[in-house]
Design a protein around this motif. Structure first.
Motif, PDB file in Angstrom:
ATOM      1  N   SER A   1       0.831  -1.201   0.000  1.00  0.00           N
ATOM      2  CA  SER A   1       0.000   0.000   0.000  1.00  0.00           C
ATOM      3  C   SER A   1       0.872   1.261   0.000  1.00  0.00           C
ATOM      4  O   SER A   1       0.597   2.231  -0.722  1.00  0.00           O
ATOM      5  CB  SER A   1      -0.917  -0.013   1.217  1.00  0.00           C
ATOM      6  N   HIS A   2       1.930   1.248   0.793  1.00  0.00           N
ATOM      7  CA  HIS A   2       2.849   2.390   0.852  1.00  0.00           C
ATOM      8  C   HIS A   2       3.506   2.619  -0.510  1.00  0.00           C
ATOM      9  O   HIS A   2       3.610   3.758  -0.987  1.00  0.00           O
ATOM     10  CB  HIS A   2       3.904   2.151   1.936  1.00  0.00           C
ATOM     11  N   ILE A   3       3.938   1.540  -1.151  1.00  0.00           N
ATOM     12  CA  ILE A   3       4.546   1.650  -2.478  1.00  0.00           C
ATOM     13  C   ILE A   3       3.546   2.237  -3.472  1.00  0.00           C
ATOM     14  O   ILE A   3       3.886   3.104  -4.278  1.00  0.00           O
ATOM     15  CB  ILE A   3       5.072   0.278  -2.947  1.00  0.00           C
ATOM     16  N   ASN A   4       2.303   1.796  -3.402  1.00  0.00           N
ATOM     17  CA  ASN A   4       1.272   2.344  -4.296  1.00  0.00           C
ATOM     18  C   ASN A   4       1.059   3.830  -4.070  1.00  0.00           C
ATOM     19  O   ASN A   4       0.846   4.587  -5.019  1.00  0.00           O
ATOM     20  CB  ASN A   4      -0.041   1.592  -4.135  1.00  0.00           C
TER      21      ASN A   4
ATOM     22  N   LEU B   1       2.124   9.420  -6.145  1.00  0.00           N
ATOM     23  CA  LEU B   1       2.679  10.766  -5.990  1.00  0.00           C
ATOM     24  C   LEU B   1       3.569  11.171  -7.161  1.00  0.00           C
ATOM     25  O   LEU B   1       3.816  12.361  -7.367  1.00  0.00           O
ATOM     26  CB  LEU B   1       3.511  10.854  -4.699  1.00  0.00           C
ATOM     27  N   GLY B   2       4.042  10.197  -7.908  1.00  0.00           N
ATOM     28  CA  GLY B   2       4.962  10.480  -9.010  1.00  0.00           C
ATOM     29  C   GLY B   2       4.302  11.273 -10.118  1.00  0.00           C
ATOM     30  O   GLY B   2       3.176  10.992 -10.522  1.00  0.00           O
TER      31      GLY B   2
ATOM     32  N   ASN C   1      10.449   6.573 -10.155  1.00  0.00           N
ATOM     33  CA  ASN C   1      11.697   5.855  -9.890  1.00  0.00           C
ATOM     34  C   ASN C   1      12.511   6.527  -8.792  1.00  0.00           C
ATOM     35  O   ASN C   1      13.079   5.851  -7.929  1.00  0.00           O
ATOM     36  CB  ASN C   1      12.538   5.714 -11.154  1.00  0.00           C
ATOM     37  N   VAL C   2      12.568   7.855  -8.802  1.00  0.00           N
ATOM     38  CA  VAL C   2      13.309   8.580  -7.769  1.00  0.00           C
ATOM     39  C   VAL C   2      12.657   8.352  -6.404  1.00  0.00           C
ATOM     40  O   VAL C   2      13.343   8.077  -5.415  1.00  0.00           O
ATOM     41  CB  VAL C   2      13.386  10.091  -8.100  1.00  0.00           C
ATOM     42  N   LEU C   3      11.335   8.454  -6.344  1.00  0.00           N
ATOM     43  CA  LEU C   3      10.630   8.240  -5.076  1.00  0.00           C
ATOM     44  C   LEU C   3      10.846   6.830  -4.537  1.00  0.00           C
ATOM     45  O   LEU C   3      11.112   6.642  -3.346  1.00  0.00           O
ATOM     46  CB  LEU C   3       9.129   8.516  -5.251  1.00  0.00           C
ATOM     47  N   LEU C   4      10.736   5.841  -5.410  1.00  0.00           N
ATOM     48  CA  LEU C   4      10.924   4.456  -4.974  1.00  0.00           C
ATOM     49  C   LEU C   4      12.379   4.191  -4.585  1.00  0.00           C
ATOM     50  O   LEU C   4      12.642   3.453  -3.621  1.00  0.00           O
ATOM     51  CB  LEU C   4      10.462   3.491  -6.064  1.00  0.00           C
TER      52      LEU C   4
END
Length: 108
Positions: A49-52, A57-58, A65-68
């Protein structure tokens, strides 16, 4: 478990059918979570859920990619601290420093 398609096929999905790529990502993630021990599944669902949320937000694929990548670096740093026994506060309430067991090198 569903096999991950070849990279070129994933690229085509990303370019031409982003919803199909999201559906595949969801399916593979759920299959992987289902294979985990039952007591770990709620935590894995929370991570998913956090990854989603980060993906949402991207502003574009590069930003995602930067956020992840930032999130992955934070988690690796947290793991390093946990292995060294440096976690404190609420995160460390029931935590004991990890015992690191060196792997024996096997020569052939």
């Amino acid at each position: 478990m569903t096999a991950l398609p070849p990279f070129d096929q994933l690229m085509r999905l990303a370019e031409q059918q982003p919803k199909a790529l999201d559906a595949l990502r969801y399916q593979l993630s759920q299959e992987l979570i289902a294979q985990a021990p039952k007591e770990r599944q709620p935590q894995l669902h929370a991570h998913y859920s956090h990854i989603n949320r980060l993906i949402g937000l991207g502003k574009n694929p590069h930003h995602v990619n930067v956020l992840l990548s930032r999130e992955l670096h934070k988690q690796v740093h947290r793991l390093q601290r946990a292995l060294k026994g440096e976690l404190s506060g609420a995160n460390n309430a029931n935590h004991h420093p990890a015992e690191v067991i060196p792997l024996a090198r096997q020569y052939r």
